[in-house]
Design a protein around this motif. Structure first.
Motif, PDB file in Angstrom:
ATOM      1  N   GLY A 123       0.811  -1.211   0.000  1.00  0.00           N
ATOM      2  CA  GLY A 123       0.000   0.000   0.000  1.00  0.00           C
ATOM      3  C   GLY A 123       0.839   1.254   0.000  1.00  0.00           C
ATOM      4  O   GLY A 123       0.557   2.214  -0.738  1.00  0.00           O
ATOM      5  N   LEU A 124       1.901   1.272   0.795  1.00  0.00           N
ATOM      6  CA  LEU A 124       2.760   2.454   0.850  1.00  0.00           C
ATOM      7  C   LEU A 124       3.549   2.644  -0.434  1.00  0.00           C
ATOM      8  O   LEU A 124       3.815   3.784  -0.854  1.00  0.00           O
TER       9      LEU A 124
ATOM     10  N   ARG B 167       2.584   2.300  -3.367  1.00  0.00           N
ATOM     11  CA  ARG B 167       1.761   2.979  -4.371  1.00  0.00           C
ATOM     12  C   ARG B 167       1.839   4.492  -4.247  1.00  0.00           C
ATOM     13  O   ARG B 167       1.454   5.221  -5.170  1.00  0.00           O
ATOM     14  N   LEU B 168       2.325   4.974  -3.110  1.00  0.00           N
ATOM     15  CA  LEU B 168       2.448   6.413  -2.900  1.00  0.00           C
ATOM     16  C   LEU B 168       3.809   6.951  -3.335  1.00  0.00           C
ATOM     17  O   LEU B 168       4.100   8.129  -3.148  1.00  0.00           O
TER      18      LEU B 168
ATOM     19  N   ARG C 163      -4.893  -1.622   0.796  1.00  0.00           N
ATOM     20  CA  ARG C 163      -5.724  -0.468   0.468  1.00  0.00           C
ATOM     21  C   ARG C 163      -5.857   0.468   1.660  1.00  0.00           C
ATOM     22  O   ARG C 163      -5.777   1.703   1.518  1.00  0.00           O
TER      23      ARG C 163
ATOM     24  N   TYR D 229      -2.681   2.410   2.135  1.00  0.00           N
ATOM     25  CA  TYR D 229      -2.600   3.502   1.149  1.00  0.00           C
ATOM     26  C   TYR D 229      -3.440   4.689   1.615  1.00  0.00           C
ATOM     27  O   TYR D 229      -2.968   5.837   1.627  1.00  0.00           O
ATOM     28  N   ASP D 230      -4.691   4.438   1.995  1.00  0.00           N
ATOM     29  CA  ASP D 230      -5.577   5.525   2.412  1.00  0.00           C
ATOM     30  C   ASP D 230      -5.026   6.256   3.631  1.00  0.00           C
ATOM     31  O   ASP D 230      -5.040   7.495   3.683  1.00  0.00           O
TER      32      ASP D 230
ATOM     33  N   ALA E  91      -1.853   8.217   2.617  1.00  0.00           N
ATOM     34  CA  ALA E  91      -2.182   9.357   1.766  1.00  0.00           C
ATOM     35  C   ALA E  91      -2.620  10.530   2.636  1.00  0.00           C
ATOM     36  O   ALA E  91      -2.243  11.683   2.396  1.00  0.00           O
TER      37      ALA E  91
END
Length: 393
Positions: free
Chosen positions: A35-36, A38-39, A371, A374-375, A378
């Motif tokens: 998830g991280l 993706r940032l 997910r 990620y949220d 973010a």
């Protein structure tokens, strides 16, 4: 249009427990990392999967400390041949053994319940192998056992004898302890008492009684109501005989009922020390130093509730986080925000996207953890001071 972010990467320590029934602690770390990632390259990650002294603890120590994983021939809780592993330090001074590796409940799940005869002898074989390598310290992780034998199986593997009134060796398992008359420790190697014994557990049950090993954990191991009473009587009898032999017996000591009261015999014979499993694993893994180098610590488990803050991994992470903010990502969150905050948790997040069954959450745990990570991050990035405005990919 995305604007280049010139701020230094945020150093994040990922230190979760397993999500039982779905992902190992290592798997949770990998999902969080996905998830991280993706940032973009905005994080410096340290991955430290953790455990509470039960299953998975050996893997944590092998990964964190570089111990060797030794696999030896032994027996499962019902005496069938099996191969099991433990961690041995490079200098052969310390060994980490999980009781579940040889004497665990999953290992005998293919057979009808046999709570009265399940024995820790196979775990004793692992410990004996470690002692043959000259270890000075044995760390025994007590979660997940199939046994209620007071540690007599381990002691038997190391040379002890447990005899009935006719001088005959008792059959393995806790059920036979009702007939215990005498103990014979003359076969134990003299050097055994110089070994440091550390017992890792996350339970506080006494050895026997209504809240003891047999009554609380026996039914989970297939014990019928009659079996529970027999096992409880056996543990009481073991305590009486050990005490009559002049050995220290402290049945009410918190944790004495762990793993079918395994500490009962080991404390009496070796003065083994009972410790918080999560705290011990974190110490061996070097958590405090890693937390001190981090800007933010992320932990997690399948269910974040009141018990999480009472000696479990998440609560210990919050306690030992060196003043760093702690975030929790969990399958479900059942702690009031104020309670979590008082315990050192800045915020907790459930991976459930809405109403969902436990089965579906377990099946999709990896994707949902990624997910949610990620949220959460973010939002962390959006609130982070930066000399330039940021936009997310």
């Amino acid at each position: 249009m995305a604007v280049i972010d010139s701020s230094p990467p945020l150093h994040v320590l990922l230190a979760p427990d397993s999500f039982k029934g779905s992902l190992s602690a290592r798997g949770v770390c990998e999902a969080m990392s996905a998830g991280l990632d993706r940032l973009g390259p905005r994080f410096e990650l340290t991955r430290m999967p953790l455990a509470d002294g039960g299953e998975g603890s050996v893997d944590v120590i092998v990964a964190a400390r570089g111990h060797d994983l030794r696999t030896v021939s032994t027996a499962d809780a019902l005496g069938r041949p099996v191969r099991a592993s433990y961690a041995l330090s490079k200098d052969h001074r310390s060994a980490v053994v999980e009781i579940a590796a040889a004497s665990g409940l999953p290992g005998i799940a293919d057979l009808p319940a046999a709570a009265l005869s399940a024995s820790t002898e196979g775990t004793g074989v692992l410990i004996r192998d470690a002692l043959d390598h000259g270890v000075e310290e044995v760390v025994l992780c007590l979660g997940g056992s199939a046994t209620t034998d007071g540690g007599t199986g381990i002691l038997r593997s190391l040379g002890a004898r447990f005899l009935d009134s006719q001088g005959r060796d008792l059959q393995p398992g806790g059920g036979a302890l009702q007939n215990l008359a005498t103990v014979d420790f003359s076969g134990l190697a003299p050097g055994l008492r110089r070994v440091r014994w550390r017992l890792a557990t996350d339970v506080t049950s006494p050895a026997w009684g209504p809240t003891g090993a047999a009554h609380v954990f026996g039914p989970q191991k297939g014990a019928s109501p009659d079996d529970v009473e027999a096992l409880d009587r056996g543990l009481q009898r073991l305590g009486h005989v050990l005490s009559a032999a002049g050995l220290p017996v402290t049945p009410q000591l918190p944790g004495m009922g762990a793993a079918g009261a395994t500490p009962l015999g080991l404390f009496a014979v070796f003065e083994a020390r009972i410790e918080s499993g999560a705290r011990m694993v974190m110490e061996l893994a070097g958590f405090s130093d890693a937390a001190a180098r981090a800007d933010l610590v992320v932990t997690g488990e399948g269910r974040f509730d009141d018990q999480s803050l009472q000696g479990k991994v998440v609560g210990e992470v919050a306690r030992q986080a060196a003043g760093r903010p702690v975030l929790v990502i969990a399958g479900s969150v059942d702690v009031e925000p104020e309670q979590a905050y008082r315990a050192g948790v800045a915020a907790a997040f459930s991976i459930a996207p809405g109403p969902a069954s436990l089965r579906s959450l377990c099946a999709e745990a990896s994707d949902l953890i990624a997910r949610t990570s990620y949220d959460v991050f973010a939002a962390v990035l959006a609130g982070r001071p930066s000399p330039h405005p940021q936009s997310l990919p």
